[in-house]
Design an enzyme around this catalytic site. Sequence first.
Site, PDB file in Angstrom:
ATOM      1  N   GLN A  98     -12.719 -52.908  19.185  1.00  0.00           N
ATOM      2  CA  GLN A  98     -13.409 -52.091  18.178  1.00  0.00           C
ATOM      3  C   GLN A  98     -14.912 -52.086  18.464  1.00  0.00           C
ATOM      4  O   GLN A  98     -15.560 -53.137  18.486  1.00  0.00           O
ATOM      5  CB  GLN A  98     -13.170 -52.614  16.755  1.00  0.00           C
ATOM      6  CG  GLN A  98     -13.655 -51.550  15.754  1.00  0.00           C
ATOM      7  CD  GLN A  98     -13.701 -51.995  14.312  1.00  0.00           C
ATOM      8  OE1 GLN A  98     -14.177 -53.090  14.005  1.00  0.00           O
ATOM      9  NE2 GLN A  98     -13.238 -51.146  13.408  1.00  0.00           N
ATOM     10  N   TYR A 185     -21.197 -48.669   7.934  1.00  0.00           N
ATOM     11  CA  TYR A 185     -22.031 -48.989   9.087  1.00  0.00           C
ATOM     12  C   TYR A 185     -22.630 -47.708   9.693  1.00  0.00           C
ATOM     13  O   TYR A 185     -22.528 -46.638   9.093  1.00  0.00           O
ATOM     14  CB  TYR A 185     -21.235 -49.843  10.087  1.00  0.00           C
ATOM     15  CG  TYR A 185     -20.869 -51.182   9.467  1.00  0.00           C
ATOM     16  CD1 TYR A 185     -21.873 -52.091   9.112  1.00  0.00           C
ATOM     17  CD2 TYR A 185     -19.548 -51.527   9.181  1.00  0.00           C
ATOM     18  CE1 TYR A 185     -21.560 -53.306   8.501  1.00  0.00           C
ATOM     19  CE2 TYR A 185     -19.230 -52.743   8.578  1.00  0.00           C
ATOM     20  CZ  TYR A 185     -20.251 -53.625   8.235  1.00  0.00           C
ATOM     21  OH  TYR A 185     -19.949 -54.823   7.629  1.00  0.00           O
ATOM     22  N   ARG A 233     -12.125 -45.126  13.565  1.00  0.00           N
ATOM     23  CA  ARG A 233     -11.765 -45.646  12.239  1.00  0.00           C
ATOM     24  C   ARG A 233     -12.742 -45.141  11.175  1.00  0.00           C
ATOM     25  O   ARG A 233     -13.957 -45.215  11.345  1.00  0.00           O
ATOM     26  CB  ARG A 233     -11.814 -47.176  12.233  1.00  0.00           C
ATOM     27  CG  ARG A 233     -11.314 -47.750  10.921  1.00  0.00           C
ATOM     28  CD  ARG A 233     -11.226 -49.260  10.931  1.00  0.00           C
ATOM     29  NE  ARG A 233     -10.035 -49.676  10.200  1.00  0.00           N
ATOM     30  CZ  ARG A 233      -9.922 -50.824   9.543  1.00  0.00           C
ATOM     31  NH1 ARG A 233     -10.902 -51.686   9.538  1.00  0.00           N
ATOM     32  NH2 ARG A 233      -8.813 -51.115   8.900  1.00  0.00           N
ATOM     33  N   GLY A 323      -4.622 -56.642   7.853  1.00  0.00           N
ATOM     34  CA  GLY A 323      -5.783 -57.483   8.109  1.00  0.00           C
ATOM     35  C   GLY A 323      -5.533 -58.895   7.638  1.00  0.00           C
ATOM     36  O   GLY A 323      -5.015 -59.737   8.394  1.00  0.00           O
TER      37      GLY A 323
HETATM   38  C1  LIG Z   1     -12.213 -61.415   7.481  1.00  0.00           C
HETATM   39  C2  LIG Z   1     -12.225 -59.912   7.623  1.00  0.00           C
HETATM   40  C3  LIG Z   1     -13.008 -59.333   8.598  1.00  0.00           C
HETATM   41  C4  LIG Z   1     -13.003 -57.941   8.772  1.00  0.00           C
HETATM   42  N1  LIG Z   1     -13.726 -57.386   9.800  1.00  0.00           N
HETATM   43  C5  LIG Z   1     -13.616 -56.053  10.060  1.00  0.00           C
HETATM   44  C6  LIG Z   1     -14.205 -55.501  11.224  1.00  0.00           C
HETATM   45  O1  LIG Z   1     -14.804 -56.178  12.067  1.00  0.00           O
HETATM   46  N2  LIG Z   1     -14.065 -54.153  11.399  1.00  0.00           N
HETATM   47  C7  LIG Z   1     -13.398 -53.354  10.504  1.00  0.00           C
HETATM   48  O2  LIG Z   1     -13.297 -52.145  10.704  1.00  0.00           O
HETATM   49  N3  LIG Z   1     -12.807 -53.877   9.419  1.00  0.00           N
HETATM   50  C8  LIG Z   1     -12.878 -55.202   9.179  1.00  0.00           C
HETATM   51  N4  LIG Z   1     -12.201 -55.730   8.112  1.00  0.00           N
HETATM   52  C9  LIG Z   1     -11.309 -54.858   7.293  1.00  0.00           C
HETATM   53  C10 LIG Z   1      -9.865 -54.969   7.799  1.00  0.00           C
HETATM   54  O3  LIG Z   1      -9.731 -54.379   9.080  1.00  0.00           O
HETATM   55  C11 LIG Z   1      -8.851 -54.259   6.863  1.00  0.00           C
HETATM   56  O4  LIG Z   1      -9.090 -52.877   6.870  1.00  0.00           O
HETATM   57  C12 LIG Z   1      -8.930 -54.767   5.439  1.00  0.00           C
HETATM   58  O5  LIG Z   1      -8.901 -56.177   5.403  1.00  0.00           O
HETATM   59  C13 LIG Z   1      -7.783 -54.193   4.583  1.00  0.00           C
HETATM   60  O6  LIG Z   1      -6.529 -54.549   5.103  1.00  0.00           O
HETATM   61  P1  LIG Z   1      -5.670 -55.770   4.470  1.00  0.00           P
HETATM   62  O7  LIG Z   1      -5.548 -55.490   3.004  1.00  0.00           O
HETATM   63  O8  LIG Z   1      -4.387 -55.755   5.203  1.00  0.00           O
HETATM   64  O9  LIG Z   1      -6.483 -57.021   4.712  1.00  0.00           O
HETATM   65  C14 LIG Z   1     -12.229 -57.123   7.913  1.00  0.00           C
HETATM   66  C15 LIG Z   1     -11.465 -57.721   6.907  1.00  0.00           C
HETATM   67  C16 LIG Z   1     -11.440 -59.091   6.766  1.00  0.00           C
HETATM   68  C17 LIG Z   1     -10.582 -59.706   5.702  1.00  0.00           C
END
Ligand SMILES: Cc1cc2nc3c(=O)[nH]c(=O)nc-3n(C[C@H](O)[C@H](O)[C@H](O)COP(=O)(O)O)c2cc1C
Length: 367
Positions: A98, A185, A233, A323
């Site tokens: 990413q 971002y 994304r 995530g």
């Molecule tokens: C610890 C953590 C770090 C994350 N870092 C990023 C990231 O670097 N880039 C991004 O697009 N989303 C990031 N996210 C968002 C996740 O990709 C995801 O879209 C979000 O957690 C929702 O999905 P979930 O409900 O399955 O966790 C992060 C989420 C968490 C919990």
Amino acid sequence: MSSLFEPFNLGAITLKNRVAMAPMTRSRAVDEGKADAQTALYYTQRASAGLIISEGVAISEQSQGYLFVPGLYTEAQVEAWRPVTESVHQAGGRIFAQLWHVGRISHPSARADGGAPVSSVAVQAKNSTCYGYRDDGTPGRIPPATPRALSIAEIQQTIEDYAQAAENAIRAGFDGVEIHAANGYLIEQFINATLNTRADRYGGATIENRARLALEVLDAVVARIGGERTAIRFAPFGRFADMHPFADEEQTWLYMAEQLNARTLAFVHFNNQLSGDQRCIKPDFLGRFRAAYDGVLMMAGGLNRALADSLLNEGLIDLAAFGVPYIANPDLVARMQNNWPIATPNAETIYGGGTEGYTDYPAYQSA
Ligand SMILES: Cc1cc2nc3c(=O)[nH]c(=O)nc-3n(C[C@H](O)[C@H](O)[C@H](O)COP(=O)(O)O)c2cc1C
């Protein structure tokens, strides 16, 4: 019938199932933004996902806003990623990098060069944090500094930085890249009309102008590594990092769908962010976007097996990303497939630190 565990053809590669690991920053990169053996182990443990999307990876020094985030802009960083991608491939997995530029969510203390943040306009993000050094010299969450607006020449350089980072990702063995245009971002700082009041061709009143950076980055990356290896994304209606509603918000995303149709891409990935207790992407919008967009659609945000299956079966998405469930469940695919319990991660060890809460979560063992 569950289609979550069926293979899926993604351009030139076949995914063994429709489960993706969503990108997650874990803030564990070592000296000057390098992946290490723990990074390799962490992703390899999760290689039963059809596709892994790496944590956000910095495309340049200017793109950094959080300490301990890995990069793809020096040769040492490219070399450091190679064992990671090799190990994931040996385990039968696929991995995209990413590509991340934080824009204004930064502070001079979060950058090795001490540079000030940049954005579409010189407006500081409120109610947000980046991760830099506090006044007492310890690392921690701090308010972002006021950015300066990028000049046109700097925008051209930033687009080139994305393309170079994409080429570096392929050299490091990644199967493709996902451009991070979500979560408030840099790229979203151009898309959002409340924020982006620039008077040139990259901002202001028209949707075309505000979408231009996203599309030019996409085109530059596609030109460098090919559309089948390029994904993007978005977080439509997301409010993270001080993003506010704007008048033509839905039209913006439907315009984007039309523009994306004109290109061959690997996939479009939505982050269905939580805002308060509400998800940002309403089902009716998802249906309209799906009708407007001809390509592969992935979505993350609060999914479990049942929700993912119903979205797949209704034809609303093609791939389901997870995530938080991937933090404490390296074998998430097997757990969902067998209806085994899903473990909850320890919130204290999500960001930074060592192996604890990173590579020490076990696969499920029945008693
Ligand atoms: C610890 C953590 C770090 C994350 N870092 C990023 C990231 O670097 N880039 C991004 O697009 N989303 C990031 N996210 C968002 C996740 O990709 C995801 O879209 C979000 O957690 C929702 O999905 P979930 O409900 O399955 O966790 C992060 C989420 C968490 C919990």
